[in-house]
Design a protein around this motif. Structure first.
Motif, mmCIF file in Angstrom:
data_model
loop_
_atom_site.group_PDB
_atom_site.id
_atom_site.type_symbol
_atom_site.label_atom_id
_atom_site.label_comp_id
_atom_site.label_asym_id
_atom_site.label_seq_id
_atom_site.Cartn_x
_atom_site.Cartn_y
_atom_site.Cartn_z
ATOM 1 N N LYS A 1 28.638 33.822 44.737
ATOM 2 C CA LYS A 1 28.893 33.343 46.092
ATOM 3 C C LYS A 1 30.381 33.059 46.326
ATOM 4 N N GLU A 2 31.156 33.113 45.277
ATOM 5 C CA GLU A 2 32.586 32.820 45.370
ATOM 6 C C GLU A 2 33.306 33.887 46.195
ATOM 7 N N SER A 3 34.422 33.504 46.801
ATOM 8 C CA SER A 3 35.275 34.459 47.501
ATOM 9 C C SER A 3 36.672 34.511 46.878
ATOM 10 N N ASP A 4 36.993 33.518 46.046
ATOM 11 C CA ASP A 4 38.286 33.493 45.368
ATOM 12 C C ASP A 4 38.263 34.479 44.194
ATOM 13 N N GLU A 5 39.231 35.375 44.163
ATOM 14 C CA GLU A 5 39.228 36.433 43.155
ATOM 15 C C GLU A 5 39.319 35.886 41.729
ATOM 16 N N LYS A 6 40.110 34.871 41.535
ATOM 17 C CA LYS A 6 40.244 34.299 40.197
ATOM 18 C C LYS A 6 38.922 33.704 39.726
ATOM 19 N N ALA A 7 38.212 33.027 40.633
ATOM 20 C CA ALA A 7 36.926 32.430 40.286
ATOM 21 C C ALA A 7 35.879 33.501 39.988
ATOM 22 N N ILE A 8 35.895 34.558 40.784
ATOM 23 C CA ILE A 8 34.953 35.671 40.575
ATOM 24 C C ILE A 8 35.195 36.308 39.215
ATOM 25 N N LEU A 9 36.458 36.541 38.915
ATOM 26 C CA LEU A 9 36.814 37.170 37.644
ATOM 27 C C LEU A 9 36.442 36.269 36.471
ATOM 28 N N GLY A 10 36.548 34.962 36.671
ATOM 29 C CA GLY A 10 36.167 34.021 35.618
ATOM 30 C C GLY A 10 34.685 34.138 35.276
ATOM 31 N N ILE A 11 33.849 34.318 36.316
ATOM 32 C CA ILE A 11 32.403 34.486 36.097
ATOM 33 C C ILE A 11 32.135 35.774 35.328
ATOM 34 N N PHE A 12 32.826 36.836 35.709
ATOM 35 C CA PHE A 12 32.680 38.130 35.028
ATOM 36 C C PHE A 12 33.105 38.018 33.565
ATOM 37 N N ASN A 13 34.272 37.419 33.339
ATOM 38 C CA ASN A 13 34.803 37.293 31.974
ATOM 39 C C ASN A 13 33.853 36.521 31.069
ATOM 40 N N LYS A 14 33.314 35.425 31.581
ATOM 41 C CA LYS A 14 32.429 34.583 30.779
ATOM 42 C C LYS A 14 31.134 35.312 30.429
ATOM 43 N N ALA A 15 30.578 36.014 31.405
ATOM 44 C CA ALA A 15 29.297 36.691 31.198
ATOM 45 C C ALA A 15 29.418 37.882 30.252
ATOM 46 N N LEU A 16 30.563 38.579 30.295
ATOM 47 C CA LEU A 16 30.701 39.821 29.549
ATOM 48 C C LEU A 16 31.740 39.747 28.428
ATOM 49 N N ASN A 17 32.154 38.514 28.127
ATOM 50 C CA ASN A 17 33.070 38.290 27.006
ATOM 51 C C ASN A 17 34.371 39.080 27.160
ATOM 52 N N LYS A 18 34.960 38.993 28.353
ATOM 53 C CA LYS A 18 36.245 39.639 28.625
ATOM 54 C C LYS A 18 37.288 38.554 28.906
ATOM 55 N N ASN A 19 38.536 38.968 28.936
ATOM 56 C CA ASN A 19 39.604 38.020 29.281
ATOM 57 C C ASN A 19 40.583 38.662 30.263
ATOM 58 N N PHE A 20 40.044 39.361 31.258
ATOM 59 C CA PHE A 20 40.870 40.055 32.236
ATOM 60 C C PHE A 20 41.577 39.058 33.152
ATOM 61 N N THR A 21 42.733 39.457 33.626
ATOM 62 C CA THR A 21 43.474 38.647 34.596
ATOM 63 C C THR A 21 43.438 39.331 35.959
ATOM 64 N N VAL A 22 43.753 38.561 36.988
ATOM 65 C CA VAL A 22 43.784 39.099 38.345
ATOM 66 C C VAL A 22 44.810 40.223 38.441
ATOM 67 N N ALA A 23 45.949 40.055 37.778
ATOM 68 C CA ALA A 23 46.985 41.090 37.804
ATOM 69 C C ALA A 23 46.494 42.387 37.167
ATOM 70 N N GLN A 24 45.726 42.272 36.086
ATOM 71 C CA GLN A 24 45.240 43.460 35.390
ATOM 72 C C GLN A 24 44.285 44.284 36.250
ATOM 73 N N ILE A 25 43.373 43.611 36.945
ATOM 74 C CA ILE A 25 42.387 44.361 37.723
ATOM 75 C C ILE A 25 42.969 44.888 39.028
ATOM 76 N N ASN A 26 44.176 44.460 39.366
ATOM 77 C CA ASN A 26 44.804 44.938 40.594
ATOM 78 C C ASN A 26 45.944 45.916 40.325
ATOM 79 N N GLN A 27 45.915 46.525 39.153
ATOM 80 C CA GLN A 27 46.900 47.565 38.858
ATOM 81 C C GLN A 27 46.680 48.755 39.796
ATOM 82 N N ALA A 28 47.763 49.453 40.083
ATOM 83 C CA ALA A 28 47.730 50.530 41.082
ATOM 84 C C ALA A 28 46.696 51.601 40.762
ATOM 85 N N HIS A 29 46.564 51.974 39.478
ATOM 86 C CA HIS A 29 45.641 53.060 39.144
ATOM 87 C C HIS A 29 44.180 52.628 39.314
#
Length: 286
Positions: free
Chosen positions: A214-242
Motif C-alpha cells: 500500500k506504500e507509495s514511497d519508493e524507498k519504503a516499497i523497495l525495503g519491503i521487496f528487499n526484506k522479502a527476497l533477501n536483496k539489498n537494492f537501493t533506489v539509485a540502483q533500480i533507477n539506472q538508465a538501462h
C-alpha cells in the motif's frame, strides 16, 4: 489473335483503374478518420493534439460495408516540455458514420473486445523468455503486473504448465505495471535489476510472495521487496538508465498492442481473452 490481345489489354486497364479508384477511396476515408479524431480531441491547457496515426484497419467481421480502425492519438503535454502521451483506441466507420462501439443485441456485450492487434515475431526474443523452449512451436506472451490479483493467480499457473511442456510452449513475459497500483513500477524495476544480476527466477519468487503493498514511497516499497527476497537494492540502483529503458520498452510494446489491463495473453500471436487456449495444445506433448 490481335482482337484477343486488345480485349486482354482493355481488361487489364479497367482493373488497374478500379484498383487506383479503390486506393483513392481508402486514402480519403483514412483522412476523414484522422481529421475527425483531431476535431474530437478537446485541446486544453494540459495538452495539445499532435497527430492521429492509423495502426491498422480491416473490414468488420459481422457488419458489411464497415471498417474497423486501430488508432493512436499523440498528445503533447504543455506543462512538461518534450513530453507526450499516447492514447490508443478502436473506432468503426462506413464512410458516413463513425462509431466508438457496437453492442451485440443478443449478449449485450461490446464487440470492440473482439478486435485486437497481433503480436509480431520480434516480441519472441530471448530477453523476455521466461519458460519453455525458445524454438517451441507455440508461443505465449503475457503482459502482467505483479500487484494484480488476477495475475497472482494466473502467472504461476501458466509458468508451471509451460515448465511441464517445454517442447510445446515458449512463454515470454512483459512487465506492465498498472496506474491503479502505485507501488508496481518500483517493484518491477527491482525485478529487472535482480534479473540483470543473475536471478533468473525472480518473477516466480515475486508472484509466490503475493505482495500487497500500500506504500507509495519508493524507498519504503523497495525495503519491503528487499526484506522479502533477501536483496539489498537501493533506489539509485533500480533507477539506472538501462533499467528505466527496459521498463519503458515493455510498456511501449503494450501500448502499441493496445493492452489496457492485466493479465493480457497472446497465443501464437493472437489475443486470447479466455487465457486458456494454450491448454488445448498440452495434449500434443503427451
Amino acid at each position: 489473335m490481335r482482337s484477343l490481345m486488345l480485349k486482354l489489354l482493355t481488361t487489364i486497364i479497367a482493373l488497374s483503374s478500379l484498383s487506383l479508384f479503390a486506393a483513392d477511396i481508402n486514402a480519403e476515408l483514412d483522412q476523414k478518420v484522422t481529421t475527425f479524431l483531431q476535431k474530437a480531441v478537446s485541446t486544453n491547457e494540459s495538452y495539445t493534439f499532435e497527430k492521429a496515426i492509423i495502426l491498422k484497419k480491416e473490414e468488420m467481421k459481422d457488419l458489411a460495408g464497415w471498417m474497423v480502425y486501430f488508432v493512436r492519438i499523440d498528445l503533447k503535454l504543455t506543462k512538461q516540455e518534450g513530453k507526450k502521451i499516447s492514447v490508443n483506441d478502436i473506432v468503426f466507420t462506413n464512410g458516413k458514420i463513425l462509431s466508438k462501439d457496437f453492442v451485440d443485441i443478443n449478449s449485450g456485450r461490446s464487440i470492440k473486445g473482439s478486435y485486437s492487434l497481433d503480436v509480431e515475431a520480434s516480441a519472441y526474443n530471448k530477453e523476455h523468455l521466461l519458460a519453455g523452449d525458445f524454438n517451441a512451436p507455440h508461443k505465449i506472451v503475457v503482459f502482467s503486473d505483479p500487484l494484480c490479483p488476477f495475475c497472482m493467480d494466473f502467472v504461476p499457473e501458466v509458468i508451471a504448465d509451460v515448465q511441464k511442456h517445454p517442447e510445446t510452449f515458449a512463454l515470454f513475459y512483459y512487465h506492465f505495471p498498472l496506474n491503479i497500483h502505485p507501488a508496481a513500477p518500483t517493484l518491477v524495476k527491482a525485478m529487472l535489476l535482480a534479473e540483470i544480476q543473475g536471478d533468473k527466477e525472480i518473477v516466480q519468487k515475486v508472484y509466490k510472495e503475493f505482495f500487497d503493498i500500500k506504500e507509495s514511497d519508493e524507498k519504503a516499497i523497495l525495503g519491503i521487496f528487499n526484506k522479502a527476497l533477501n536483496k539489498n537494492f537501493t533506489v539509485a540502483q533500480i533507477n539506472q538508465a538501462h533499467i528505466i529503458k527496459q521498463l519503458d520498452s515493455d510498456q511501449e510494446l503494450a501500448n502499441n498492442l493496445m493492452v489496457n489491463g492485466t493479465p493480457t495473453i497472446y497465443f501464437d500471436g493472437k489475443k486470447d481473452d479466455t487465457k486458456r487456449t494454450y491448454r488445448n495444445f498440452i495434449k500434443e506433448s503427451k
